[in-house]
Write a protein that holds these residues in place. Structure first.
Motif, PDB file in Angstrom:
ATOM      1  N   LYS A 302      15.642  -8.203  48.417  1.00 28.85           N
ATOM      2  CA  LYS A 302      16.148  -6.924  48.930  1.00 28.85           C
ATOM      3  C   LYS A 302      15.135  -5.813  48.692  1.00 28.85           C
ATOM      4  CE  LYS A 302      19.880  -7.214  46.451  1.00 28.85           C
ATOM      5  NZ  LYS A 302      19.690  -8.581  45.938  1.00 28.85           N
ATOM      6  N   THR A 303      14.451  -5.842  47.544  1.00 26.23           N
ATOM      7  CA  THR A 303      13.442  -4.815  47.264  1.00 26.23           C
ATOM      8  C   THR A 303      12.297  -4.899  48.262  1.00 26.23           C
ATOM      9  OG1 THR A 303      13.981  -4.861  44.900  1.00 26.23           O
ATOM     10  CG2 THR A 303      11.877  -3.892  45.522  1.00 26.23           C
ATOM     11  N   ALA A 306      13.396  -3.503  51.432  1.00 25.93           N
ATOM     12  CA  ALA A 306      13.435  -2.041  51.313  1.00 25.93           C
ATOM     13  C   ALA A 306      12.048  -1.451  51.530  1.00 25.93           C
ATOM     14  CB  ALA A 306      13.973  -1.635  49.945  1.00 25.93           C
ATOM     15  N   VAL A 319      13.438   7.194  45.426  1.00 28.52           N
ATOM     16  CA  VAL A 319      14.094   5.967  44.977  1.00 28.52           C
ATOM     17  C   VAL A 319      14.921   6.297  43.740  1.00 28.52           C
ATOM     18  CG1 VAL A 319      13.805   3.571  44.224  1.00 28.52           C
ATOM     19  CG2 VAL A 319      12.159   4.588  45.826  1.00 28.52           C
ATOM     20  N   VAL A 321      17.363   4.992  40.666  1.00 25.51           N
ATOM     21  CA  VAL A 321      17.604   3.774  39.890  1.00 25.51           C
ATOM     22  C   VAL A 321      18.460   4.106  38.666  1.00 25.51           C
ATOM     23  CG1 VAL A 321      15.458   2.675  40.636  1.00 25.51           C
ATOM     24  CG2 VAL A 321      15.467   4.101  38.588  1.00 25.51           C
ATOM     25  N   TRP A 330       9.955  -0.617  39.835  1.00 19.62           N
ATOM     26  CA  TRP A 330       9.790  -0.194  41.227  1.00 19.62           C
ATOM     27  C   TRP A 330       8.354   0.278  41.475  1.00 19.62           C
ATOM     28  CZ3 TRP A 330      11.973   0.070  45.992  1.00 19.62           C
ATOM     29  CH2 TRP A 330      13.277  -0.391  46.123  1.00 19.62           C
ATOM     30  N   GLU A 333       6.148  -2.695  41.742  1.00 20.00           N
ATOM     31  CA  GLU A 333       6.421  -3.433  42.979  1.00 20.00           C
ATOM     32  C   GLU A 333       5.787  -2.736  44.185  1.00 20.00           C
ATOM     33  OE1 GLU A 333       8.761  -6.841  44.548  1.00 20.00           O
ATOM     34  OE2 GLU A 333       8.011  -6.213  42.588  1.00 20.00           O
ATOM     35  N   ASP A 386      19.164   2.136  44.479  1.00 24.48           N
ATOM     36  CA  ASP A 386      19.204   0.795  43.898  1.00 24.48           C
ATOM     37  C   ASP A 386      20.473   0.650  43.053  1.00 24.48           C
ATOM     38  OD1 ASP A 386      18.413  -1.750  43.386  1.00 24.48           O
ATOM     39  OD2 ASP A 386      16.727  -1.247  42.083  1.00 24.48           O
ATOM     40  N   LEU A 410      20.999  -0.784  47.859  1.00 21.92           N
ATOM     41  CA  LEU A 410      20.691  -2.175  47.526  1.00 21.92           C
ATOM     42  C   LEU A 410      21.706  -2.663  46.500  1.00 21.92           C
ATOM     43  CD1 LEU A 410      16.806  -2.001  46.915  1.00 21.92           C
ATOM     44  CD2 LEU A 410      17.998  -2.325  49.079  1.00 21.92           C
ATOM     45  N   ASP A 557      14.294  -6.631  35.375  1.00 19.33           N
ATOM     46  CA  ASP A 557      13.911  -7.732  36.236  1.00 19.33           C
ATOM     47  C   ASP A 557      13.381  -8.871  35.369  1.00 19.33           C
ATOM     48  OD1 ASP A 557      13.275  -9.289  38.375  1.00 19.33           O
ATOM     49  OD2 ASP A 557      11.403  -8.274  38.834  1.00 19.33           O
TER      50      ASP A 557
END
Length: 633
Positions: A302-303, A306, A319, A321, A330, A333, A386, A410, A557
């Motif tokens: 999903k990320t 996005a 973003v 979170v 994030w 990523e 998120d 998300l 994560d």
């Protein structure tokens, strides 16, 4: 799924015997040909796996003798079997039963607006996901869908005719009543529109004067509608746009948001990886609706999807979170998967405060009054929420009013125990996603093996203490049953080659596990720097086991976890259970999840109810007894 849900009258007297009329040949008794696939079609049309020649004749519109001759020919090729059942007529059934059971079959129950599908193809499931909600699935190939009003409201079609075309393509029969209901829901979703007036303020426009007078102006007050503009138009308070949308949604009239919102400064970037086909579909659907919530299992990407949306929007992005850990992840990523540079990405939370073309902030910070003006004054092309299931809560809800042209949520599991899922879709947008089972089947995400393991009491004294307690104390005693330490030690030794997470909700329990197993306990009281160091060591393979509190449920994560042991927390939400299992869902290898429940306690029921949500997503859940020999006294 079985045929047990068919109306009883459909089966009444089907094979009670042939009549004189059945035996009469037609005036033109021509030979009838029938192959194996044709026989399977007849069986499905009749709705029974065993049929008489008379029923086959009716289905093929031929004489019984012609049908018998065709069936005899199939029997000669050993494609069907026949059986003389004494006083009843001869019945016929397929020789190769697997050909029937593995074949797609779609059964509509229009009165309940439900669709049962046996062994659907990926194409059929993709079609159904456009207008129906996957309620349940079994490992025997059965799927149960329900057509809800919110599914019709969010269907990604420009016209009702386009939607109706998909419905008629996938359903085996037409249902005028169901189609009429769907059309009514479609019309409801197109009765109110938000647009920007040429002078810059927001206008709510109704399709008719009656809707504006008897719905909008009855449901909304002066703080939301400042003044009427015409009989079908009203001036909307800028700060009340989200509330207007929510109130009308609850009244059964979702609002089309067609305001002229800015996308902020242009942002030029490219992805450095290729999206999967279903991720491309997610991106395309989002760009059509300009808002929505990506829903899919952990590990579905999903990320990454996005980031594909971010690249398509090409505007400054905020973003949001739930934690500082997620903010850092994030950032990493984005840097790893796009052409953006470190100077273009900022973080805004308790640790640092940078506003850049891409800004990653925590919900709490963005909702604070002293920071709110900064976020309000900027024109965002995209806001990404998120872990969007937090949005209905009071603190997080304030961020839903931020000015942006595109809103993207998300979530693996946008379910809430307070039944406020609708708030997510009214504040952010409709659900976009693929059912979990489809990703399991396609091999994009490895389905975990989940087992509820029942653990005996550590001693009679502990059990007696449980029996004499009540309320929260009783739940805690079951959750912290010391015998779970032995079972956890046993499971870790049995799967010593797997990276493992042990979930413990209670601090004292987590510390006891840590001491007994000589494994660090990551919890909210641990200094941020130490917590991040332990998590990084786990990611890098320097540690193979961690005990984690609720801080591990989201915002962290842990992509390499192969084994999860849920020692406590069964009284939590359905979402929490799915998230913990989801920590092991990745494309590589088959992961294991063990849920420890104290035998003879309320945890048995908690475990079964919480794991039922996973089962409905297509995850196989089994049950077993604890295997550890020793117990802690």
């Amino acid at each position: 799924m079985t045929d047990n849900e068919e109306p009883a009258e459909a089966n009444a007297g089907e094979d009670a015997g042939s009549t004189a009329a059945d035996e009469q040949p037609s005036e033109t008794d021509e030979a009838t040909t029938l192959d194996s696939d044709g026989f399977t079609d007849v069986i499905q049309d009749i709705g029974r796996p065993v049929v008489t020649a008379s029923r086959v004749a009716q289905a093929l519109d031929c004489s019984q003798s012609a049908a018998t001759e065709a069936l005899d020919a199939l029997a000669g090729e050993d494609l069907v079997q026949k059986l003389d059942v004494s006083t009843d007529p001869v019945v016929w059934y397929p020789t190769d039963w697997s050909r029937l059971t593995d074949r797609e079959r779609v059964i509509l129950f229009p009165g309940r607006r439900q669709i049962v599908v046996d062994h659907p193809t990926q194409f059929t499931r993709a079609q159904l996901s456009q207008f129906a909600h996957l309620v349940d699935t079994t490992h025997r190939g059965g799927y149960l869908y329900e057509v809800r009003r919110e599914d019709v409201w969010g269907a990604p079609y420009d016209t009702f005719e386009d939607l109706l075309g998909t419905i008629r393509d996938v359903l085996p029969e037409r249902s005028p009543a169901l189609e009429e209901w769907i059309e009514d829901q479609w019309k409801r979703a197109h009765q109110f529109t938000l647009r920007t007036h040429e002078d810059g303020y927001v206008v709510l426009e109704a399709a008719t004067e009656n809707l504006m007078g008897n719905v909008a102006r009855e449901k909304l007050d002066d703080e939301q509608l400042r003044a009427p503009i015409s009989d079908s138009e009203s001036w909307v308070a800028e700060e009340a746009v989200a509330e207007v949308k929510r109130i009308l949604y609850e009244a059964g009239y979702p609002v089309q948001d067609e305001r002229d919102l800015e996308t902020g400064e242009d942002l030029d970037l490219d992805l450095t990886l290729d999206l999967r086909d279903y991720q491309h579909a997610w991106v395309s659907q989002f760009m059509e609706t300009k808002s929505g919530v990506l829903v899919g299992p952990p590990g579905a990407g999903k990320t990454v999807a996005a980031l594909g949306i971010l690249a398509r929007v090409g505007g400054e992005t905020l973003v949001l979170v739930p934690s500082r850990e997620l903010a850092g992840q994030w950032r990493e990523e984005i840097l790893a998967r796009t052409t953006l540079t470190p100077a273009q990405i900022g973080e805004y939370h308790g640790g640092t405060k940078q506003v850049r073309p891409i800004t990653i902030a925590t919900y709490q910070t963005a909702g604070m009054d002293r920071h709110r003006q900064l976020f309000d004054s900027r024109e965002w092309g995209l806001v990404i929420y998120d872990e969007v299931h937090h949005i209905p809560s009071a603190v997080y809800r304030r961020s839903a009013n931020l000015q942006t042209k595109h809103r993207l949520g998300l979530s693996s599991t946008p379910v809430r125990e307070d039944d406020k899922e609708e708030d997510i879709y009214t504040l952010i947008g409709p659900p976009i996603g693929t059912d979990w089972d489809a990703l399991f089947d396609a091999g994009f995400v490895a389905e975990p093996e989940v087992e509820i393991r029942y653990v005996p009491w550590a001693s009679d004294d502990v059990r007696n203490e449980y029996v004499s307690s009540d309320g929260h104390e009783r739940r805690q005693l079951a959750a912290t049953n010391p015998a779970k330490i032995d079972e956890t030690r046993h499971l870790l030794s049995r799967h010593a080659n797997k990276k493992a997470l042990v979930f413990a909700d209670y601090l004292d329990q987590g510390r006891a596990f840590s001491a007994a197993l000589d494994v660090p306990f990551v919890n909210g009281e641990m200094p941020h720097s130490k917590r991040e160091r332990l998590l990084e060591e786990f990611r890098q393979g320097m540690r193979d086991t961690l005990i984690v509190s609720r801080v591990g449920d989201e915002g962290i994560d842990l992509p390499d976890a192969e084994l999860a042991i849920v020692a406590s927390g069964l009284g939590g939400s359905r979402r929490q259970g799915a998230q913990r299992a989801g920590r092991t869902m990745r494309p590589e290898g088959r992961s294991l999840v063990f849920v420890l429940a104290t035998r003879g306690s309320n945890e048995e029921d908690f475990a079964q109810r919480r794991m039922r949500h996973l089962s409905s997503k297509g995850v196989r859940v089994t049950e077993g007894e604890a295997e550890a020999v020793e117990t802690t006294n």
